[in-house]
Design a protein around this motif. Structure first.
Motif, short mmCIF file in Angstrom:
data_model
loop_
_atom_site.label_atom_id
_atom_site.label_comp_id
_atom_site.label_asym_id
_atom_site.label_seq_id
_atom_site.Cartn_x
_atom_site.Cartn_y
_atom_site.Cartn_z
N ARG A 6 0.83 -1.19 0.00
CA ARG A 6 0.00 0.00 0.00
C ARG A 6 0.87 1.24 0.00
N VAL A 37 -3.72 3.46 -1.45
CA VAL A 37 -3.90 2.67 -2.66
C VAL A 37 -3.19 1.33 -2.42
N TYR A 38 -3.91 0.26 -2.61
CA TYR A 38 -3.37 -1.08 -2.38
C TYR A 38 -3.00 -1.71 -3.72
N TYR A 39 -1.79 -2.23 -3.78
CA TYR A 39 -1.26 -2.81 -5.01
C TYR A 39 -1.00 -4.30 -4.83
N GLY A 85 -3.57 -1.00 -8.89
CA GLY A 85 -3.89 -0.37 -7.61
C GLY A 85 -5.39 -0.25 -7.38
N GLN A 113 -8.09 1.70 -4.59
CA GLN A 113 -8.20 2.67 -3.50
C GLN A 113 -9.03 2.09 -2.36
#
Length: 124
Positions: A38, A93-95, A117, A119
């Motif tokens: 993130r 933002v999570y990747y 990504g 959100q």
């Protein structure tokens, strides 16, 4: 071509739950580790949780231990992140990330790949 497609982000109130999913396509290796990172603006991307395809070894950032759970389907090359007891500081933002590994360990072999990504916003 390797593609990672994330889904499940959104807005949730503090204390709530969200589930992120990621599906990898075009990745030909059977030994891999998939992770969630993130990032918030102005800060470095940080590791949240990781899991290996072999033996389902996991690791978590201290900030999420006991609240987040990462799972995987090795055959489908999918990973999910169940996030419970969410806090405003989880907003980011999570990747999704995947890398080839040797056996059940964490050593990267060759290239790694990132999703676009998703959100996650935790706010009342």
């Amino acid at each position: 071509q390797v593609q990672l497609v994330e889904s499940g982000g959104g807005l949730v109130q503090p204390g709530g739950s969200l589930r992120l999913s990621c599906a990898a396509s075009g990745f030909p290796f059977t030994n891999w580790a998939m992770s969630w990172y993130r990032q918030v603006p102005g800060e470095e991307r940080e590791l949240v949780a990781s899991i290996t395809s072999v033996a389902a070894n996991t690791k978590y950032a201290d900030a999420v231990k006991g609240r987040f759970t990462i799972t995987r389907d090795s055959n489908k090359r999918t990973v999910a992140l169940q996030m419970n007891m969410l806090k405003p500081e989880d907003t980011a933002v999570y990747y999704c990330h995947i890398m080839r590994t040797s056996g059940s360990g964490w050593t990267k072999i060759g290239e790694d790949y990132w999703g676009q990504g998703a959100q996650v916003t935790v706010s009342s």
